[in-house]
Enzyme design. Structure first.
Site, PDB file in Angstrom:
ATOM      1  N   GLU A 260      60.208   8.718 -13.400  1.00  0.00           N
ATOM      2  CA  GLU A 260      60.645   7.334 -13.589  1.00  0.00           C
ATOM      3  C   GLU A 260      62.097   7.388 -14.043  1.00  0.00           C
ATOM      4  O   GLU A 260      62.383   7.621 -15.220  1.00  0.00           O
ATOM      5  CB  GLU A 260      59.778   6.624 -14.628  1.00  0.00           C
ATOM      6  N   CYS A 294      65.638   0.444 -17.967  1.00  0.00           N
ATOM      7  CA  CYS A 294      65.755   0.879 -16.575  1.00  0.00           C
ATOM      8  C   CYS A 294      65.611  -0.311 -15.633  1.00  0.00           C
ATOM      9  O   CYS A 294      66.071  -0.258 -14.486  1.00  0.00           O
ATOM     10  CB  CYS A 294      64.733   1.959 -16.250  1.00  0.00           C
ATOM     11  N   GLY A 456      60.440  -6.776 -17.583  1.00  0.00           N
ATOM     12  CA  GLY A 456      59.202  -7.302 -18.128  1.00  0.00           C
ATOM     13  C   GLY A 456      57.986  -7.084 -17.256  1.00  0.00           C
ATOM     14  O   GLY A 456      57.263  -8.025 -16.937  1.00  0.00           O
TER      15      GLY A 456
END
Length: 507
Positions: A260, A294, A456
């Site tokens: 990630e 990110c 979010g």
């Protein structure tokens, strides 16, 4: 700041989470300073190679027992962990905010992510499904099942110092794996706090020593995990540069990696957008966590007919931002993590000016009373061009690039024309535009949203991205499969031995 969690009074040592064993052979320490006020808040012992090897050996032994525990029982233990995090939500969220610098609301939200993934993992523990297939051979049954993988190494980043660990660990545990966590050297105390919080749960359930382990340090500790053939899976969150190094090391031993990495996320604002909906989402996406997510919104691609309106609305919104201590809930924006991050912000600002960019909202450093750490900067907006090298890079700071587009095809092309592919969004009330954005010819990112921002993500959906973002998926959906190994099984319950593809072989 006084202790707010049941933490040891001595510098923490590497080891396991249940408190029965801690090992220390190194006198080296990591000093954790709060970016909120510059104060030293923790001194954490660094793991030596000998410490690391003992942790791995203990984890390997624990895996032999833990994988035999029924998955629903493992899920019950994770459920109890979730209850512990509920109990300490305020305290841990405050510590996250103080050590990392994100706003208190975001710190509390991060702990809520732990609670949510615990709940998700409990249900998942009863749904580790395989498939049943029809065999071409008579009196044969063919199916697949999933088995525990082994020792999972988790390398987490400073910006989400506890949530990303939990996305990996909770799923890995219900899958029957054991975990070794290497937290960011910038936020070691929050990692220790998590280990302490779950310690009672592990002890009370007689969980084998080594199911949850912690090693501390910098790049060396990460390289140990990446190069170690005893580590079945390395899940790494961080920069693209770091991820490439991890991927190369893990691939060199034919191991598994889950990456990630960086994001360079864009929001497209159509002339059909509801701007009252869009502006708050854009501002939060750009300045939340001081631009250190990110999924931070870094590029805003606006239809030329509404460009000036959007620009003016953003100027007005930014003028209302309040910058200050992350522990004070009246402030919207806290500090960057450290002076290195501040230098990255300044370097990007200088490069924007050199390229001819014009600042709609001016950048700058903030000092004076309440800003003694020197880590506070002004969120800024710059008119730029998508092809500029600085726009193509991810700068971990609250810098938003304002870009124009003519047609939707042009907007999508700009959106995709960066090396990263994590999160994306479009604001439009036009159904055709929305569906075009979500189609195969639309966004090339792992996350594509309509009428919400880039930041979010919810626990239920798999989180991750494409291209230089690494291709990994964590959290919800079927992300659990990354932590298990697939096995195809064929059972012959007949009295003959037919071969596949009609092959005959007679003796």
């Amino acid at each position: 700041m006084q202790s707010i969690l049941p933490l040891p009074t001595q510098p923490v040592k590497p080891g396991t989470s249940t408190g029965q064993q801690f090992w220390q052979s190194s006198e080296k320490t990591i000093d954790s300073y709060s970016p909120a006020d510059g104060q030293l808040i923790a001194r954490v012992h660094v793991s030596s190679r000998a410490d690391y090897d003992r942790v791995v050996e203990t984890a390997q032994a624990a895996f032999q027992q833990w994988r035999q525990v029924p998955a629903p029982r493992r899920g019950e233990i994770v459920r109890q962990m979730g209850e512990q995090f509920r109990r300490y939500k305020r305290e841990l969220g405050t510590l996250v905010s103080y050590e990392m610098g994100k706003s208190l609301q975001e710190g509390l939200g991060e702990v809520q992510e732990i609670i949510d993934i615990c709940d998700f993992a409990v249900g998942q523990s009863r749904q580790l499904y395989g498939l049943s297939m029809h065999s071409e051979r008579p009196a044969h049954r063919m199916f697949e099942q999933w088995h525990s993988l082994g020792v999972v190494g988790i390398i987490s980043a400073f910006n989400f110092p506890v949530a990303v660990w939990s996305w990996n660990a909770m799923l890995a545990w219900v899958c029957g794996d054991v975990c070794i966590w290497k937290p960011s050297e910038k936020t070691p105390l929050t990692a220790l706090a998590c280990q302490q919080i779950i310690g009672d749960v592990l002890r009370n359930n007689d969980v084998p020593e080594g199911v949850s382990c912690l090693v501390t340090g910098g790049r060396d500790a990460g390289e140990w995990l990446a190069r170690d053939p005893r580590i079945a899976l390395v899940s790494a969150t961080g920069s693209t540069r770091m991820g490439k190094a991890v991927a190369e090391a893990v691939a060199g031993r034919l191991g598994r990696s889950l990456l990630e990495l960086g994001g360079n996320n864009a929001i497209i604002v159509s002339e059909h957008a509801d701007l009252d909906l869009a502006i708050p989402a854009i501002v939060f996406g750009a300045v939340g966590t001081a631009g250190q997510r990110c999924t931070t919104t870094r590029r805003l691609i606006v239809q030329e007919s509404i460009y000036d309106d959007v620009k003016n609305r953003l100027k007005n919104a930014y003028a209302q931002l309040r910058i200050g201590s992350p522990l004070d809930e009246s402030f919207h924006v806290g500090p960057l993590i450290d002076q290195q991050a501040v230098k990255g912000y300044q370097t990007a600002v200088n490069e924007i000016r050199e390229l001819g960019g014009r600042f709609v909202v001016e950048p700058g450093l903030i000092d004076g009373s309440g800003f003694e750490s020197g880590c506070y900067v002004k969120p800024c907006i710059a008119e730029a061009e998508n092809q500029w090298p600085i726009v193509q890079k991810e700068t971990f700071a609250p810098i938003l690039y304002l870009l124009k587009y003519t047609s939707l095809d042009d907007a999508i092309a700009q959106q995709n024309a960066v090396p990263q592919g994590l999160s994306s969004a479009i604001f439009t009330l036009n159904m055709r535009e929305a569906e075009r954005f979500l189609s195969i010819a639309g966004s090339d990112c792992g996350i594509a949203n309509v009428n919400i921002g880039t930041s979010g993500a919810e626990i239920g959906g798999a989180f991750g991205g494409e291209k230089e973002t690494g291709g990994g998926r964590e959290s919800g959906s079927d992300a659990w499969k990354a932590y298990m190994r697939r096995q195809t099984n064929t059972v012959n319950y007949g009295t003959t031995m037919p071969l596949a593809q009609g092959i005959t072989f007679e003796l």
